[in-house]
Structure formats: structure tokens, C-alpha cells
Design an enzyme around this catalytic site. Sequence first.
Site, PDB file in Angstrom:
ATOM      1  N   ASN A 269      51.969   4.360-101.480  1.00  0.00           N
ATOM      2  CA  ASN A 269      53.021   4.933-102.323  1.00  0.00           C
ATOM      3  C   ASN A 269      52.479   5.719-103.487  1.00  0.00           C
ATOM      4  OD1 ASN A 269      55.882   4.031-101.413  1.00  0.00           O
ATOM      5  ND2 ASN A 269      54.552   2.294-101.023  1.00  0.00           N
TER       6      ASN A 269
ATOM      7  N   THR B 222      59.090   8.161 -90.670  1.00  0.00           N
ATOM      8  CA  THR B 222      58.358   8.776 -91.778  1.00  0.00           C
ATOM      9  C   THR B 222      57.063   7.988 -91.983  1.00  0.00           C
ATOM     10  OG1 THR B 222      59.752   7.517 -93.320  1.00  0.00           O
ATOM     11  CG2 THR B 222      60.348   9.817 -92.927  1.00  0.00           C
TER      12      THR B 222
ATOM     13  N   LYS C 112      65.006   3.672 -88.890  1.00  0.00           N
ATOM     14  CA  LYS C 112      63.709   3.977 -89.475  1.00  0.00           C
ATOM     15  C   LYS C 112      63.695   3.400 -90.878  1.00  0.00           C
ATOM     16  CE  LYS C 112      62.748   6.660 -92.248  1.00  0.00           C
ATOM     17  NZ  LYS C 112      62.612   6.550 -93.771  1.00  0.00           N
TER      18      LYS C 112
ATOM     19  N   THR D  41      66.684   0.528 -97.191  1.00  0.00           N
ATOM     20  CA  THR D  41      66.426   1.954 -97.175  1.00  0.00           C
ATOM     21  C   THR D  41      66.083   2.412 -95.783  1.00  0.00           C
ATOM     22  OG1 THR D  41      65.615   1.815 -99.355  1.00  0.00           O
ATOM     23  CG2 THR D  41      64.982   3.728 -98.139  1.00  0.00           C
TER      24      THR D  41
ATOM     25  N   GLU E 119      55.525  -1.180 -95.520  1.00  0.00           N
ATOM     26  CA  GLU E 119      54.287  -0.488 -95.846  1.00  0.00           C
ATOM     27  C   GLU E 119      53.209  -1.442 -96.365  1.00  0.00           C
ATOM     28  OE1 GLU E 119      56.557   3.664 -97.063  1.00  0.00           O
ATOM     29  OE2 GLU E 119      55.980   2.232 -98.613  1.00  0.00           O
TER      30      GLU E 119
END
Length: 401
Positions: free
Chosen positions: A396, A156, A182, A193, A273
Site C-alpha cells: 500500500n 486489481t 474482487k 471494499t 493484501e
Amino acid sequence: MSIETLALPSPGVTAAAGFRASGVTAGLKASGTPDLALVVNDGPSQAAAAVFTTNRVVGAPVVWSRQAVSDGVVSAVVLNSGGANVCTGPEGFQDTHATAEKVGAALEISPGDVVVCSTGLIGERLPIDTLLAGVDVAVEALSSDGGPDAAVAIMTTDSVPKTAHLHVDGDRGAWTVGGMAKGAGMLAPGLATMLCVITTDAVVDAETAAAALRTATSETFERVDSDGCMSTSDTVTLLVSGASRAVPDPAGFTAALTQVCGELARALVADAEGATHDIAVTVMGAETQDAALAVARAVTRSNLFKAAMFGNDPNWGRVLAQVGTVPESVAAFDPAQLDVTINGVQVCKAGGAFRPRSEVDLAAHREVHVLIDLHAGGEVVTVWTNDLTHDYVHENSAYST
């Protein structure tokens, strides 16, 4: 016994014998990138185990898959990116059921032996007709070297696919553990997560597989804490083909599984991220493992600490402030005895300043190692996190658009 970890890119889920995989573009993502993966266990064993998110809000795939794996038998795992299928009501569950039915019919297996995983935006239904048509494409693309393609299709916000494997040649024969994962955000126990599929061609029964997986995830994925945000979709599935005919001892199998899970967990942190630092927070001298874990998590979930790391500031005061938030009933320690070492420089001794923080050069290395000594016992725990950056906030803030 010899143990060999081969260099990346790893075959991932097809490193072990008895498995086929594929990763295709079904059309679920507006970007047109691959978005549907399929992993099939060709046996002879169909033993399996899985662990799931502990979030009380979960997606339809988690509800379905908990039941599918409850008998210790799984023949296939189908995973889509481009939509999480969470908070989508009865219709979302019907979509998951239809996906399992489609995979079952295409592979001539029971739909009840199909684990379904979905990842992406919460609250929107998947375009089910597009997804089901993609299953046909994924089945046609299945191959014994399709692991890397599957790893790409589940991405993703990941910037790179994540695969790992380990080959063991021991007294009881040669066997392999491989996997893919992932995840690049919403990384927090329990589990980190992510979606993860692990395969092995060792001969292991479902009960042994479940025990090994619980141990492995508790020491790896559950000790990754990127941003303190727990996902609704976490699923780690272990598939056992038994194709090697090798029967490892349970301890050896657990160790190998833990090593592969550890490599994948570290890959999640490395791809977090917007991160510029991978940070290992180690708590030593704790009375219990739970105490050490509580202290480590208190530090890794501090935005002030993580922001300091982004600014290359070895601010040990923010570390001690977080250690002090842990109740005495959870972790015993004397605040006047706490030590903190950052990248090998002891900046805090006995609760006060020691060597100058100017001796710590955080900018020179991506990895940061923070060592906290409680001087209260003999237990040690490490939790990995990352710094809090402008890019994390930007990514985000714009995720749903």
C-alpha cells in the site's frame, strides 16, 4: 431439498442459466492483463437489486448505477479495473455515461439499464477511447461459460479470482445462484471494499431480490473488515434472469444468496493484501446484535491486535483493551466478567489471566479464532479480519506507483 456447492473453480456469474459474460484486455492496465468484464442478463426477467458503499465520496460509476438500478431493472453490468473513476469531476461522469451508452448500443438495450463499475486508482480519468473500444471486444467475447474470464478481468491487487455458486434442487424446482467478486484491500463496512456481481436463474421479483440482498450483505460483506478503510466504489449487484422457471420461497432464496455472499466474503479475507492469518473475531453473550458487532469491530480494527496476530502472539490483553473502548451505551458488559478464548484455549477468564498463552500455537494454522464472551445477553456476531504484515505496508505504500 438438496443443496450442492460445486468445487472451485466455479463458473461464477454464468453458473445460473440466462447469463453470458466475458473478460478481455482493453488496454487500461500497463501490465497488459485483462481489465474489462461484461455480464449480460438474457432473461426472460430483468429484475435486479444493488447495494453500494456508504462512503460520502463516491465515484461516477456509483452515482450512475444508483440511478440505473432504482427501477429494479438491469440488463447488463460492465466493470473495469485499471482506474476507479473517482474524484474526476463532470468529465468522469461523462465517461461513465458514455460507457453505458456504448454497452447499450452494442447490446441493443437501454443505457439506463446498464450498471457501470470501476476499480483502481482514485483521481485519474480513464482513457475513455480505449475503454469504449474494449466494450466492442467484450461484447464479441460474450459466452455462457465466460464467468471465470470476467472474474479475472476485475482483479486489481487480488492474487486470485473469486467466484462461487450454489445449486438448489427443491420442492419448487431447481435453481442456481452464482457470483464473482474482487477485493484484497480497503476492506471495511459498509460494504467490504469490492465489486461483486451475483446472478440467479430463480424467479424472484425486484422487491424480494432487494430485501434478500440487504439481508445477505449485512451478514457477510459487512462483516468483513480487513483494514478499516472504506472504499469509494463498493457495488454489489444482483441480476435475476428467471430462466429456471423455479419460484423459491423468499426465505430459501435469501439463505442461498447469503451462502454465496458468505463464500465470496471469506475469499476476500483469504486474499487480503500480504495477510498470513485469516482471523474470525466472534463476540457472544451480547445484549444485542449491534452491541456484538460494535465490540467485534473494535477488535478487528486494532493495529496492535493485528500486529500481535502477525507475530503469532495470542495477546489477549490487546483484545480486552479494544473491547473496553466500546461505550457502555453501545454495548453493556462488566469488564470483570469478560472471557477470551483463542483457537480453543481460554487465555482470559473473568477479566484476568487463565490458561497460559504458550498453549496457543498460532503459527500452526492460517486461521485464528478469537471468542469473546461478554456475559451480558444471548446475541452472537462474527467479523472476519486479517493480520497486519510487512507486505501489507509495502504493497500500500507503493500502490500508486
